[in-house]
Design an enzyme around this catalytic site. Structure first.
Site, PDB file in Angstrom:
ATOM      1  N   TRP A 362       0.828  -1.201   0.000  1.00  0.00           N
ATOM      2  CA  TRP A 362       0.000   0.000   0.000  1.00  0.00           C
ATOM      3  C   TRP A 362       0.866   1.256   0.000  1.00  0.00           C
ATOM      4  CZ3 TRP A 362      -1.571   3.216   4.525  1.00  0.00           C
ATOM      5  CH2 TRP A 362      -0.728   3.033   5.627  1.00  0.00           C
ATOM      6  N   GLU A 489       0.693  -2.686  12.105  1.00  0.00           N
ATOM      7  CA  GLU A 489       0.925  -4.132  12.022  1.00  0.00           C
ATOM      8  C   GLU A 489       1.209  -4.766  13.377  1.00  0.00           C
ATOM      9  OE1 GLU A 489       3.948  -4.417   9.040  1.00  0.00           O
ATOM     10  OE2 GLU A 489       2.722  -3.308   7.613  1.00  0.00           O
ATOM     11  N   LYS A 593       2.940   0.181  15.879  1.00  0.00           N
ATOM     12  CA  LYS A 593       4.151   0.107  15.063  1.00  0.00           C
ATOM     13  C   LYS A 593       4.323   1.356  14.209  1.00  0.00           C
ATOM     14  CE  LYS A 593       6.421  -2.722  11.509  1.00  0.00           C
ATOM     15  NZ  LYS A 593       6.303  -3.886  10.595  1.00  0.00           N
TER      16      LYS A 593
END
Length: 793
Positions: A362, A489, A593
Site C-alpha cells: 500500500w 501491524e 508500530k
C-alpha cells in the site's frame, strides 16, 4: 550508519568523497539510477568489491512455493521475488596487465556524485597500481528517463605519469554470484541464484545480445550492449559471447594525458507473452536508436526532461540546507521510480534493491502516488492502470475469500497475493480503499474524465462492492467491518479499525457519485440504483469507535481498553519489537508500530474536528514506536496541522534522512520509497498545509522556527500553482491556468495569473509537546547553523 561527512551538503546533488567499503551496500542504494523500467544499483564498474549486485527490470520475477507447516484454505500458494537480471554495468580494466581494483595499490582519490538536475551518476578516481602506474578514471552513468529501454555509461581512462597499455573488458553477465541473505531480518530480500536459463546469445562487431528465461515463472528477457570507442588509431577491439557472458575487449597503448573514451549503450526488455525474436529485436532496435542519439543526445534529453520537472515541482527550503538536499534526493528517487514504469508496479524499494523481495504494498498508493499526482500525474495514472490490469486476479481473490468485488493483494509483484502470513496480509483489506483513494485524488487533481470512465470507475465500483460484502449492519443499524488489520501491524484482526472504516466510507460514497457521473459505463459494469443505494447506506452508517471516557477515538473497537505495552522495561536494543517479541504479545497490547489512527487524521482529516485531532494525536504519540519507515512522515504532517511545529520538524528530518543516514540500518536492501514520498508530502501537506478533501483545495501553511522559507509548486485541475511560505505570510501564485478559489486558514482566496496573492498566517495554537514511548522520541533536529557543522542529528 553512514558517516555524515561522506555527503557534503549541496542542494542539487549527493557527493561521496572517498570510498568506505563498510557502507558500500548502502551507497549502492543511495546512488542507484532507475527510470521505473530499468534499475541499476550503484555497483562499481569493475564489479568488485560490491555490497549487493543489482540490475533489475520492473516486475521481472521468479516464483517459488510458499511453505506452510499447516496449510489452510485460501492461503497464497506461490511467492514472487524480484531477481537480479543480466548485468551490463561491468567494465573491467587492466593497466599493464594489472586489474584495476581499489582494494590494491593506492587509491589517491575517489568521488561519486548523484546529480539530480542532470540525472546521472558521476565517478572519478585516481589510482596507482601496485607496480606504480598512475591513472585517472572517470565514468558517467545514466538510465534514460526519455528512452524507456536504454541506459548508457561514458567511460574514460588515461595514464597520468608514464605511458601504459590498457585493456578494457566491457561485459554482459547473467547469473552472477550473489551474497548470502541477511539472517533474521524479514525486511531483507531473498537472493535467487542462477534464476535465468539461456535462450540465445549473439555478437556482431561491438554488440552483444543475451536472452534468458526464468526457470519457474517463464518470463523472457533480453539485454544487449553496443559501444562507441574513441582512442588512438591502433586501438584494437574483439567481441565474444556465450550463454551467460558477452564481452567486448578494447586494447590500446596510451601516453600521459591521452584518454581512451568508451560509450557503452545498454538496452533491456522483457515480456511474459512476446516471442524471443520480438524481444531480441526490440533491444537491438533500442540500441540502434541510442547509438543514433549518441552520448550527448541521451545526456541532453535527460537534462531537458529534468529541467521541465524541476521547473514545476522543485521544493525550496531555507534555514536547513541538509533538509533541502534530502528532499530533493527524495523527489528525484520518486521520479525515477515512476517515470517510465508504464503500467507496472512501483515496488516499496523502487528498483534500488531487493528488499521485501521487490514487492509492492500500500506504500505506493498511500505515500508515493500523492507526491506524483501533484508533480508528475502521468506516473500516478500509469500506476493505477497497473492496478486496473490486475483486476481479474483481485476479483478471483475476493471470490476465493467469499467476497464480492475485488480484493487486491497486500504484497505482490504481478498481482497475486504473496504474503504467507494472512493476519498482516489478507486481513489488511485497507489496501483496497488506499487504491480507491489514489483514484479519487488523481481524478480530483487532473480532472481526467477519460481515465475515470475507462479505468477509475471500475476500480471504485469493485472496491465498493468488496466493502459492502465484507461489512454488515448490526442490530443498531451501524455498518461494521470486523476482523481486519489496519495500517498498524502490531494490531491484527481487529473490529472497526478507524482508518479502514473511514477510508471505506469515502470509497463507498465516491463510488456511488462516480456511477451517477458515468451511467452508461456503470450499466456495463452491472451497477444498478439498488446497489449504489446500499453503498450510500453503508457509508452513512459506518461505525467509528470513540472512547468517551478518554475523549479520543479508539484505533479499533476496544483498543483503548487493552493493556499498555511496558515501554519502561523495553530496552532500546529490543526495537524493532517484531524482531524480539511474539506477535501474540504485541497484538494484545496498546503499542503502535506505525501511524494508524493518526494516519486517518491526515487521510480523512475532513472527518475530525480540530480538537479531536489534537487529542487523538497526543494520545497515540505515547503509544507509537515507529518500527516502520512509514510512520515518521505521517506523524510529521499531523503534528504540523495540530500545532506541534517543532515536533513535526523533527519527524520531517527523520523521514527525509532515513536512507541518507541509514536510520533503520537497512538501506543496504534498497531505499524506502514510502519515507521519501512521505518527506515530500510533509513539505507540501505538512508545513504547506495542502489538503484536497472532496476535490476542494485548502491550505493551512505554517513553518517551524528553524525553517525560514518554504516554496513549492504543484498541479491542480489543469493549473500550475506556486506557494511561498514565510513565518508570517504566504504568497500564492497562479503560474498557469484559470483563476481558482482556495481556502487559506478558513478564508476564501482567489489565485489568478494577474499577480501573486499574499495573505497573513495566523499563529499556531500553543500546545505542550506530547510524550513518546521511552527511547522512541525523534532525535531533536538542530539546524546546521546552530551546530557549526553541515549536518544536524
Amino acid at each position: 550508519m553512514i558517516d555524515h561527512a561522506s555527503f557534503p551538503i549541496e542542494e542539487w546533488e549527493v557527493r561521496e568523497s572517498g570510498l568506505d567499503l563498510s557502507v558500500l551496500a548502502n551507497t549502492e542504494s543511495i546512488f542507484a539510477l532507475s527510470n521505473g523500467h530499468i534499475g541499476l544499483r550503484a555497483n562499481l564498474e569493475e564489479g568488485e568489491p560490491h555490497g549487493l549486485p543489482g540490475t533489475y527490470l520492473n516486475s521481472f520475477y521468479e516464483t517459488w512455493k510458499l511453505p506452510y507447516p499447516e496449510g489452510g484454505y485460501g492461503y497464497p500458494e506461490a511467492g514472487q521475488r524480484l531477481i537480479n537480471v543480466t548485468n551490463g554495468k561491468i567494465i573491467r580494466l587492466l593497466v599493464d596487465d594489472e586489474p584495476f581494483d581499489i582494494r590494491y595499490g593506492e587509491l589517491r582519490r575517489h568521488e561519486r556524485v548523484l546529480d539530480f538536475r542532470a540525472g546521472v551518476l558521476r565517478r572519478e578516481a585516481e589510482w596507482v597500481s601496485p607496480a606504480g602506474q598512475a591513472i585517472r578514471l572517470s565514468s558517467v552513468r545514466l538510465v534514460s528517463l526519455v528512452h524507456r529501454s536504454v541506459a548508457a555509461i561514458l567511460y574514460e581512462v588515461e595514464p597520468l605519469e608514464d605511458g601504459a597499455s590498457f585493456v578494457v573488458q566491457s561485459e554482459l553477465v547473467a547469473n552472477e554470484p550473489l551474497p548470502a541473505p541477511i539472517d533474521g531480518d524479514p525486511r531483507a530480500g531473498v537472493t535467487v541464484a542462477d534464476a535465468l536459463r539461456s535462450e540465445s546469445f549473439s555478437d556482431h562487431k561491438l554488440r552483444v545480445t543475451l536472452a534468458h528465461r526464468t526457470k519457474a515463472s517463464g518470463l523472457l528477457m533480453a539485454a544487449a550492449m553496443d559501444h562507441a570507442v574513441d582512442g588512438p588509431p591502433e586501438t584494437a577491439t574483439d567481441v565474444w559471447s556465450s550463454e551467460d557472458l558477452g564481452r567486448v575487449t578494447i586494447t590500446t597503448e596510451l601516453d600521459p594525458g591521452q584518454p581512451l573514451r568508451v560509450v557503452k549503450f545498454l538496452a533491456y526488455s522483457w515480456s511474459s507473452q512476446r516471442s524471443l525474436p520480438s524481444i531480441r529485436d526490440q533491444v537491438e532496435g533500442a540500441l540502434a536508436g541510442a547509438r543514433h542519439k549518441g552520448w550527448e543526445g541521451l545526456a541532453d534529453g535527460q537534462r531537458e526532461f529534468l529541467d521541465h520537472f524541476w521547473d514545476s515541482a522543485a521544493i525550496e527550503i531555507e534555514g536547513d540546507r541538509v533538509l533541502q538536499q534530502a528532499v530533493r534526493f527524495a523527489f528525484f528517487h520518486l521520479l525515477q521510480a515512476g517515470a517510465r514504469a508504464e503500467q507496472r508496479a512501483i515496488p516499496a524499494k523502487g528498483l534500488t534493491g531487493n528488499g521485501y523481495d521487490g514487492h509492492t504494498f500500500w506504500d505506493t498508493e498511500a505515500f508515493v502516488l500523492p507526491a506524483l499526482a501533484y508533480s508528475f500525474p502521468e506516473a500516478a495514472r500509469d500506476a493505477l492502470r497497473w492496478r486496473h490490469a490486475t483486476l481479474d486476479l483481485a476479483r478471483a481473490r475476493a471470490k476465493e475469500l467469499g467476497l464480492a468485488g475485488a480484493a487486491f493483494p497486500w504484497r505482490t509483484i504481478r498481482g497475486q497475493e504473496c504474503s504467507g502470513y494472512w493476519p498482516a496480509g489478507t486481513a489488511a483489506f485497507h489496501i483496497n480503499a488506499d487504491i480507491a483513494n489514489a483514484v479519487i485524488r488523481y481524478i480530483a487533481v487532473t480532472e481526467d474524465d477519460d481515465f475515470e470512465r475507462e479505468t477509475g470507475l471500475e476500480l471504485l465500483v469493485e472496491t465498493a462492492r468488496l466493502w459492502r460484502s465484507l461489512g454488515h449492519h448490526d442490530v443498531e443499524g451501524s455498518f461494521r467491518i470486523d476482523g481486519v488489520t489496519g495500517p498498524d501491524e502490531y494490531s491484527a484482526i481487529a473490529d472497526n479499525n478507524v482508518y479502514t472504516n473511514l477510508m471505506a466510507e469515502r470509497n463507498l460514497r465516491v463510488a456511488a457519485d462516480a456511477v451517477e457521473r458515468q451511467p452508461d459505463r456503470a450499466r456495463e459494469l452491472g451497477v444498478d440504483p439498488e446497489e449504489t443505494a446500499a453503498w450510500r447506506d453503508a457509508a452513512a452508517a459506518m461505525r467509528i469507535p470513540y472512547d468517551d471516557a478518554l475523549g479520543v477515538h479508539s484505533q479499533s473497537e476496544d483498543f483503548t481498553a487493552h493493556a499498555v505495552w511496558d515501554f519502561a522495561h523495553t530496552n532500546p536494543n529490543q526495537y524493532p519489537l517484531m524482531l524480539h517479541f511474539t506477535y501474540f504479545d504485541l497484538y494484545r497490547k496498546q503499542v503502535v508500530k506505525q501511524a494508524d489512527l493518526v494516519h486517518a487524521l491526515y487521510s480523512r482529516g475532513d472527518a475530525f474536528s480540530p480538537e479531536e485531532k489534537a487529542r487523538d494525536f497526543d494520545y497515540y504519540e505515547a503509544l507509537t514506536v515507529r518500527d516502520s519507515s512509514l510512520s515518521s512522515s505521517v506523524q510529521a504532517v499531523v503534528a504540523a496541522e495540530v500545532g506541534h511545529l517543532d515536533l513535526a520538524y523533527d519527524y520531517f528530518a527523520e523521514a527525509a534522512l532515513l536512507d541518507l543516514n541509514d536510520i533503520h540500518h537497512n538501506t543496504r536492501d534498497g531505499l524506502h520509497l514510502a519515507s521519501l514520498g512521505g518527506a515530500v508530502m510533509t513539505a507540501i501537506a505538512g508545513f504547506g498545509g495542502v489538503r484536497d478533501h472532496e476535490a476542494a483545495l485548502t491550505l493551512t501553511p505554517r513553518l517551524p522556527d528553524a525553517i525560514t522559507r518554504l516554496a513549492f509548486g504543484f498541479r491542480f485541475k489543469g493549473r500550475q500553482i506556486r506557494v511561498e511560505i514565510k513565518h508570517r505570510e504566504a504568497r500564492y501564485t497562479m503560474v498557469e491556468g484559470d483563476p481558482l478559489e482556495v481556502t487559506h486558514h478558513g478564508s476564501a482566496v482567489t489565485i489568478a495569473t494577474d499577480g501573486p496573492v499574499t495573505v497573513p498566517i495566523p499563529p499556531a495554537p500553543a500546545r505542550e509537546r506530547p510524550k513518546q514511548p521511552r527511547g522512541r522520541a525523534p532525535i531533536r533536529r538542530v539546524p546546521p547553523s546552530e551546530t557549526g557543522g553541515e549536518r544536524g542529528a
